[in-house]
Design an enzyme around this catalytic site. Structure first.
Site, PDB file in Angstrom:
ATOM      1  N   HIS A  69     -47.150  23.164   1.943  1.00 15.47           N
ATOM      2  CA  HIS A  69     -46.892  24.027   0.845  1.00 15.47           C
ATOM      3  C   HIS A  69     -47.929  25.125   0.907  1.00 15.47           C
ATOM      4  O   HIS A  69     -49.282  24.859   1.101  1.00 15.47           O
ATOM      5  CB  HIS A  69     -47.116  23.229  -0.581  1.00 15.47           C
ATOM      6  CG  HIS A  69     -45.814  22.908  -0.885  1.00 15.47           C
ATOM      7  ND1 HIS A  69     -45.745  21.742  -1.694  1.00 15.47           N
ATOM      8  CD2 HIS A  69     -44.467  22.850  -0.617  1.00 15.47           C
ATOM      9  CE1 HIS A  69     -44.577  21.293  -1.997  1.00 15.47           C
ATOM     10  NE2 HIS A  69     -43.656  22.182  -1.133  1.00 15.47           N
ATOM     11  N   ASP A  71     -49.930  26.650  -1.280  1.00 17.38           N
ATOM     12  CA  ASP A  71     -51.215  26.289  -2.187  1.00 17.38           C
ATOM     13  C   ASP A  71     -52.047  25.508  -1.337  1.00 17.38           C
ATOM     14  O   ASP A  71     -53.108  25.079  -1.753  1.00 17.38           O
ATOM     15  CB  ASP A  71     -50.780  26.142  -3.683  1.00 17.38           C
ATOM     16  CG  ASP A  71     -50.025  24.753  -3.638  1.00 17.38           C
ATOM     17  OD1 ASP A  71     -49.131  24.364  -2.765  1.00 17.38           O
ATOM     18  OD2 ASP A  71     -50.033  24.047  -4.597  1.00 17.38           O
ATOM     19  N   HIS A 156     -44.110  13.179  -0.732  1.00 17.50           N
ATOM     20  CA  HIS A 156     -44.236  14.546  -1.497  1.00 17.50           C
ATOM     21  C   HIS A 156     -43.385  15.639  -0.813  1.00 17.50           C
ATOM     22  O   HIS A 156     -42.306  16.080  -1.280  1.00 17.50           O
ATOM     23  CB  HIS A 156     -45.884  15.083  -1.234  1.00 17.50           C
ATOM     24  CG  HIS A 156     -45.953  16.455  -2.027  1.00 17.50           C
ATOM     25  ND1 HIS A 156     -45.747  16.564  -3.129  1.00 17.50           N
ATOM     26  CD2 HIS A 156     -46.281  17.572  -1.552  1.00 17.50           C
ATOM     27  CE1 HIS A 156     -45.884  17.714  -3.767  1.00 17.50           C
ATOM     28  NE2 HIS A 156     -46.119  18.578  -2.438  1.00 17.50           N
ATOM     29  N   ASP A 177     -51.273  16.093  -1.667  1.00 13.63           N
ATOM     30  CA  ASP A 177     -50.384  15.634  -2.791  1.00 13.63           C
ATOM     31  C   ASP A 177     -49.301  14.717  -2.360  1.00 13.63           C
ATOM     32  O   ASP A 177     -49.060  14.549  -0.986  1.00 13.63           O
ATOM     33  CB  ASP A 177     -49.344  16.904  -2.748  1.00 13.63           C
ATOM     34  CG  ASP A 177     -50.113  17.933  -3.878  1.00 13.63           C
ATOM     35  OD1 ASP A 177     -51.183  17.821  -4.029  1.00 13.63           O
ATOM     36  OD2 ASP A 177     -49.419  19.116  -3.946  1.00 13.63           O
ATOM     37  N   GLU A 202     -55.219  13.814  -5.575  1.00 16.45           N
ATOM     38  CA  GLU A 202     -54.578  14.945  -6.675  1.00 16.45           C
ATOM     39  C   GLU A 202     -54.393  14.216  -7.891  1.00 16.45           C
ATOM     40  O   GLU A 202     -54.268  12.898  -7.992  1.00 16.45           O
ATOM     41  CB  GLU A 202     -53.138  15.322  -6.047  1.00 16.45           C
ATOM     42  CG  GLU A 202     -52.214  14.159  -5.941  1.00 16.45           C
ATOM     43  CD  GLU A 202     -50.909  14.852  -6.324  1.00 16.45           C
ATOM     44  OE1 GLU A 202     -50.893  15.684  -7.391  1.00 16.45           O
ATOM     45  OE2 GLU A 202     -49.827  14.355  -5.816  1.00 16.45           O
ATOM     46  N   HIS A 413     -56.858  18.955  -8.190  1.00 11.87           N
ATOM     47  CA  HIS A 413     -55.489  19.429  -8.133  1.00 11.87           C
ATOM     48  C   HIS A 413     -54.969  18.763  -9.546  1.00 11.87           C
ATOM     49  O   HIS A 413     -53.874  18.232  -9.578  1.00 11.87           O
ATOM     50  CB  HIS A 413     -54.963  18.804  -7.014  1.00 11.87           C
ATOM     51  CG  HIS A 413     -53.705  19.785  -6.737  1.00 11.87           C
ATOM     52  ND1 HIS A 413     -52.346  19.317  -7.407  1.00 11.87           N
ATOM     53  CD2 HIS A 413     -53.358  20.570  -5.701  1.00 11.87           C
ATOM     54  CE1 HIS A 413     -51.288  20.438  -6.866  1.00 11.87           C
ATOM     55  NE2 HIS A 413     -51.818  21.062  -5.876  1.00 11.87           N
ATOM     56  N   LYS A 461     -74.341 -18.172  17.461  1.00 11.50           N
ATOM     57  CA  LYS A 461     -74.381 -19.533  17.560  1.00 11.50           C
ATOM     58  C   LYS A 461     -74.940 -20.759  16.931  1.00 11.50           C
ATOM     59  O   LYS A 461     -74.571 -21.726  16.391  1.00 11.50           O
ATOM     60  CB  LYS A 461     -73.639 -19.849  19.057  1.00 11.50           C
ATOM     61  CG  LYS A 461     -72.524 -19.134  19.469  1.00 11.50           C
ATOM     62  CD  LYS A 461     -72.070 -19.420  20.856  1.00 11.50           C
ATOM     63  CE  LYS A 461     -70.716 -18.873  21.145  1.00 11.50           C
ATOM     64  NZ  LYS A 461     -70.644 -18.677  22.671  1.00 11.50           N
TER      65      LYS A 461
END
Lengths: 595, 643
Positions: A69, A71, A156, A177, A202, A413, A461
């Site tokens: 995307h 953005d 998404h 997202d 987000e 976001h 040990k």
């Protein structure tokens, strides 16, 4: 204490462009490089001068892009080709395939149709993509010797990923997202219990509790169906990739189920090509599509046919997908002009429209639209806006927190008010620190130190043997004691003798033996028993062993000597390391003798 | 650390590796050489196969054996559903296996034998293509066998193997052979697989980390790197340095291993895959131009993709482009479709095509243009109408014991214009053809095996420099078929110790763990006070509570903070300095007595105490006077260094 610093250059208390600067372990990592769709000027790109006055490549170690995307990736060519970032850029294969197409689409709209200046060119997009390193899910990628990244499935959109980033012992998960419920063509986001120091999530739908996407889909289908039923035409302006395919699947399955006959057209030169991306990245879609793709590829549409310009004036109902998405030019605008005056028709805007576009105007209720050539179009058709973006709701965000068990959470976001609501919920439910910096504001998260050190196996040990020899007690703490040998770049924890040997020095053992005389008639063994009982009573937490007339308390030795007469000599012996215990026992016995 | 070898076929490997109390199975290949001893399964009754003469060992007249063995030429075949030689189950109880790591889809055919009905509870890791394509291979095998059910199961012959002629008399452990699994077993078994990506770090109980690295051999093929903080073991299975369709081999990840286990090298050490492909193209061109058909027995995936691509081009060039190619397999459609959606697992050339976006393999285009037609079976709808001769047919199974290939041999076997071309290296073609003899069809042998040959393997070992190299014993000797080709071995490498192994052996691998890792947490780390005891060497005591979870050791702050940190003294006590300090504190009657060696005793008569000094120890003996002892202690400590 080590720190992690986060500064949002975008997406801080807003749903705008995403661009975060992450600093940890001396490394600077940029998470997403988005563009703000609401601005036409300098403000559309992040302010990279904030980061550094000098060359940006020297400052940023890598850029990670979560999905295609704009953005989230829209400013990438600007950053790499115009600001001049030459370092590595990471994204998934589908993102690498699809992002340049969307970038080019946007560039054309901005430059060719709107005449914007100072924008990147086609060649710059290509050059930018050459710097991209594609990653696959769950693959561990070493960016350099210190930075390790790993992608997780985010749902998404096709190819969307969450990224886990580690530098040294610090780690961050950036979700981009995501959605936590599978949708029509994608699966749900998934992450393992990676326990990062910080989860950056987000929070678009921070206050929505139910998945409202189904409802919106139903609403959309109902409106389309109603319009077609009364003979109207439906115009859906879209961009070539992303939402278009999702809506096509939606309509295709609905048409199939309802046995509708009205034609659906997809009017893009790119149609087939665009759908091909989806066909080839089937592995990124949901289980159902993956399982059935051989018999029937979800992206081979039966009901959706190619559009031809002359169909515009065809009578009868139809549904048309046309580019571009914001109705500012091209075929979608041409169709709009023809269909707008008829009230039977409908236009559905499935995405955001920037100011100045016809799309923006009609969404704001304009009843007439005037064009350059004085042409005035009356808008009688119904105008609908519907967002279909797939994001996690509040429940989903809480789920993700539960899955990956972060030490701190940061919300980005999302709108400030919604973030505050969710923040409180997270603090209540998980008792976690929750951050929500505004753009330009830096959040600092301190993280605990955990220094990895080699340890010699005999030391471990010996401890394990000692521990398993004790009676089981869930409350008992195990203790490890050793000597840390530091040379050059190595550190190793070992037993003191081994450490001295490795270091080439001689340990010097200092031992003390104190003798005290007590009056206690009878055999010395009886006296020893008495002392044994006394010490056990006084020091209930110590392991006291009585064997062959000698009492050992940890490493302190007590021995009784003397004939059957009154006088007994009690020897108490210990090394300097047990000084505290040794002198304590000596005092105890001394005290006992006097009672 | 131990390595168990459960398979006698280095190309269908199956090992068990135990390390840090984790039991790992490395691959579960299924040896199918046993198939060659069985009669082919035909779903159309075949005169030839039905009328084959019975065979009995000369001095035997066991009525139960009657009809179990059939004779053709100088070979004897078992008339029964085919059986397979699963991995050895006597050395280890499969329910104890924690993890199975699968290298590629050709090395997992025994998976249902291991995981189903054995109490297996572990995890199985494989890449996505290995799972998806492996599923196709398993399903194809089951369908092939189930579509030709046989009513009688022969079993008596196993008691008379020693009396049978070659090669049956040399059959490997026939009594352990098993019938094939069913589809339910396949599905149950595959559902246990967890898909992993290349370079994905997988944590095994906190004890080990395993990472699959691309091996370049086929779609999704991997080599496995098993490591702790200090040790690295590499398991190298089917790998290729040639450029074909898969992602190239990742060398870097394999370097500097403590132990390198190497199996699954080429089965055609003396032929070169490229020239074989060349021969194949010529043979196909000639046969088609002569009006004959070409039959290529193959697996439904793998090299066959390259063959489609290469042959379609060559057929164009040699003017036989209008001859169709048929790809017949119950999973043909799936195979073609899957290969084109696994772009992330392909070579960069093929991968870049999806950015165009074009299909990475041209076979999608060939299908669209009707150059390549695929069918599930020859009796599938549409095949008989589409079928046209001359043509090229790709179909299974390469053993020629089941699958549609059996019908094509019946159909084309007696025409010398036709040609059968063997490209898969798994089976000896002479043995594969034996039950069908005599045949008129031409035979070409162009086995294409892209996995490492001995030259490549030896070069790789030189690059990787493992400390210990573990290989099947047969790789340390020249091939049985070419005993004079002494260069066809894994030789000795100066930097690596070579350990050979063979079927049924359990060998100890020389890897001794000396160090582990602990994580020191903030509060404990802050208390570390390094004391430099020598230039560049510092020591500090560390004490904390030990938290062990999922094999991860953490040192946290002790809950009772009041206890003082323990320190250690070191160095030698200087007697002169010590006496001086004693007198400074008012003790002047010290009497020094040397006991020989470096042992010195200092008597403090007035105080009724003595101090015995040696190079590395000091012993203060006194009465219960704590004041005196504390004083002496302080003086001793002043004379010693501590950390």
């Amino acid at each position: 204490m080590p720190e992690i610093k986060i500064t949002p250059l975008g997406a801080g208390q807003e749903v705008g462009r995403s661009c975060l600067l992450l600093t940890m372990g001396g490394k600077n990592i940029m998470l997403d490089c988005g563009m703000h769709m609401g601005y036409n000027d300098d403000r559309r790109f992040p302010d990279f001068s904030y980061i550094s006055d000098g060359p940006i490549s020297a400052f940023i170690d890598c850029v990670i892009i979560s999905h295609f995307h704009l953005d989230h990736c829209g400013a990438l060519p600007y950053m790499s080709e115009m600001v001049g970032y030459n370092g590595p850029i990471y994204m998934t294969h589908p993102t690498k395939a699809i992002a340049p197409i969307l970038l080019e689409d946007m560039r054309k709209v901005s430059v060719e149709k709107k005449g914007e200046m100072n924008f990147f060119t086609s060649q710059m997009i290509k050059d930018c993509m050459k710097k991209v390193i594609a990653v696959t899910l769950h693959q561990s990628v070493m960016v350099d010797n210190d930075i390790e990244i790993k992608a997780y499935y985010a749902g998404h959109v096709l190819g969307a990923a969450m990224f886990w980033i580690r530098v040294g012992s610090q780690s961050v998960v950036y979700t981009g997202d995501y959605n936590m419920t599978p949708d029509r063509h994608l699966g749900a986001a998934w992450i393992d219990k990676c326990r990062p120091d910080l989860l950056i999530s987000e929070s678009t739908y921070a206050t929505t509790i139910r998945d409202s996407k189904r409802c919106r889909e139903k609403d959309f289908l109902k409106k389309v169906h109603e319009c077609v039923d009364k003979g109207g035409k439906v115009l859906i302006p879209v961009f070539a990739l992303g939402r278009a395919q999702e809506l096509c699947i939606l309509l295709e399955t609905y048409w199939e189920r309802m046995n509708l006959k009205a034609p659906i057209y997809f009017a893009l030169g790119l149609t087939e090509k665009a759908n091909n991306y989806y066909k080839m990245f089937i592995t990124w879609t949901n289980q159902k599509i993956r399982k059935t793709f051989v018999q029937r590829n979800m992206f081979d549409f039966k009901h959706i046919k190619a559009f031809d310009r002359q169909y515009i004036d065809n009578p009868g109902p139809m549904v048309v997908f046309a580019t571009p998405g914001m109705l500012h030019a091209g075929l979608s605008l041409q169709i709009f002009k023809k269909w707008a005056p008829n009230e039977n028709n409908m236009i559905i805007m499935p995405g955001f429209c920037v100011q100045g576009t016809v799309g923006h105007k009609i969404l704001n209720g304009a009843k007439t639209v005037e064009f350059e050539n004085r042409q005035i179009v009356e808008v009688k058709m119904s105008v609908e806006y519907m967002s279909f973006s797939a994001h996690a709701d509040a429940k989903g965000i809480m789920q993700l927190i539960q899955h990956c068990e972060p030490r701190n959470v940061m919300l980005v976001h999302g709108e400030a008010a919604k973030i505050d609501f969710l923040k409180e919920k997270i603090q209540q439910e998980f008792n976690l620190q929750c951050f929500s910096p505004a753009n330009g504001e830096t959040s600092v998260i301190t993280t605990p130190v955990k220094i990895p050190v080699d340890v010699s196996l005999p030391l471990l040990k010996a401890e394990a043997k000692k521990f398993s020899g004790l009676t089981p007690d869930p409350k008992r703490r195990r203790t490890l004691h050793g000597v840390l040998l530091m040379k050059e770049n190595s550190m190793c924890l070992m037993d003191v003798d081994e450490a001295c040997k490795e270091a080439g020095i001689n340990r010097h053992v200092v031992r003390f033996t104190s003798t005290l005389n007590i009056n206690d008639p009878g055999p010395s063994l009886t006296t020893a028993h008495k002392i044994h009982g006394y010490i056990r009573e006084k020091l209930p937490l110590c392991s006291v062993i009585f064997s062959e007339g000698e009492i050992s308390i940890e490493s302190v030795l007590v021995k009784v000597e003397g004939d059957d007469d009154d006088q007994k000599s009690v020897y108490v012996s210990w090394t300097n390391q047990d000084e505290e215990l040794g002198s304590q026992i000596l005092n105890l016995i001394n005290h006992m003798g006097k009672v | 650390m131990k390595l168990y070898c459960l398979s006698n076929d280095p190309n269908k490997p199956c090992h068990i590796l135990t390390f840090r109390e984790v039991t790992m199975m490395l691959d579960c290949g299924l040896s199918m050489q046993s198939l060659l001893n069985f009669l082919p399964l035909s779903f159309v009754p075949s005169n030839k196969l039905m009328n084959m003469a019975n065979w009995m060992p000369c001095d035997t007249s066991d009525p139960d054996l009657e009809g179990e063995l059939k004779e053709n030429g100088d070979r004897v075949f078992v008339d029964s559903p085919p059986e397979f030689c699963p991995p050895l189950d006597k050395l280890i109880d499969f329910s104890q296996v924690d993890v199975i790591l699968i290298s590629n889809y050709l090395c997992m055919m025994a998976l249902p034998f291991i995981t189903e009905g054995t109490g297996f509870k572990g995890r199985v890791y494989a890449t996505e293509p290995t799972l998806q394509i492996g599923r196709l291979l398993l399903e194809e095998l089951v369908i092939y066998i189930e579509q030709c059910p046989k009513c009688n199961f022969a079993s008596q012959w196993k008691n008379f193997v020693h009396k049978c002629p070659y090669p049956l008399n040399e059959a490997f452990k026939p009594k352990s052979w098993k019938q094939i699994y069913n589809m339910n077993n396949v599905n149950a078994s595959l559902s246990r697989i967890q898909m992993v990506g290349y370079n994905e770090k997988i944590d095994l109980y906190g004890a080990l980390q395993v990472i699959p690295a691309s091996s370049g051999y086929c779609l999704g093929s991997a080599n496995w790197i098993i490591s702790t903080e200090h040790e690295k073991i590499v398991y190298l299975s089917g790998s290729s340095t040639l450029t074909t369709h898969p992602r190239p081999m990742d060398h870097h990840a394999l370097k500097n291993a403590d132990i390198l286990i190497m199996s699954d090298l080429t089965q055609t050490p003396i032929s070169n895959p490229d020239s074989m492909l060349g021969v194949l193209c010529v043979v196909v061109g000639l046969t088609l131009r002569g009006g004959g058909n070409v039959l290529i027995p193959c697996y439904p995936t793998g090299v066959v993709y390259d063959l489609f691509e290469c042959l379609s081009g060559k057929m164009q060039e040699s003017g036989v482009a209008n001859c169709p190619m048929f790809f017949i397999s119950p999973v043909a459609d799936m195979s073609l479709a899957y290969s084109n959606i696994l772009a992330e697992w392909l070579s960069s050339v093929k991968q870049n095509k999806v950015y165009a976006p074009e299909e990475p393999f041209p076979h999608a285009l060939l299908v669209k243009n009707n150059k390549l037609k695929h069918f599930k079976h020859i009796y599938s709808e549409g095949f008989s109408t589409d079928f046209q001769e001359p043509c090229v047919v790709f179909c299974g199974h390469p053993s020629l014991r089941f699958g549609d290939v059996v019908q094509f041999i019946e159909l084309w076997g007696n025409n010398p214009r036709n040609c059968i071309v063997f490209t898969e290296p798994d089976y000896d073609y002479i043995e594969a053809l034996a039950p069908y003899q005599p045949l008129q069809i031409k035979v070409a042998h162009c086995a294409i095996d892209t996995s490492l040959n001995f030259t490549q393997a030896n070069k790789l070992i030189r690059d990787l420099k493992p400390k210990t190299l573990v290989v099947p014993e047969c790789y340390t000797q020249p091939p049985v078929a070419n005993p004079n080709l002494t260069e066809l071995v894994i030789g000795n490498h100066p930097d690596s110790t070579l350990i050979p192994y063979k079927w049924g052996e359990v060998i100890n691998l020389p890897l001794k763990r000396k160090q582990g890792q602990v994580l020191i947490e903030t509060n404990v780390a802050q208390k570390i006070v390094p004391v430099e005891v020598k230039p560049g060497i510092s020591l500090s005591t560390v004490t904390g509570s030990l938290n062990v979870k999922d094999n991860i050791h953490k040192i946290q702050e002790l809950s009772d903070i009041k206890s003082k940190p323990v320190k250690y003294e070191w160095g030698t006590l200087n007697i002169t300095e010590f006496l001086q300090k004693l007198s400074q504190e008012g003790i002047t009657d010290a009497k020094v007595e040397s006991l020989g060696g470096n042992v010195v005793v200092i008597h403090l008569q007035a105080e009724d105490a003595l101090i015995q000094l040696e190079d590395n120890s000091t012993h203060v003996v006194c009465n219960a006077d704590e004041k005196l002892r504390t004083k002496l202690r302080n003086i001793v400590m002043q004379c010693l260094k501590e950390f």
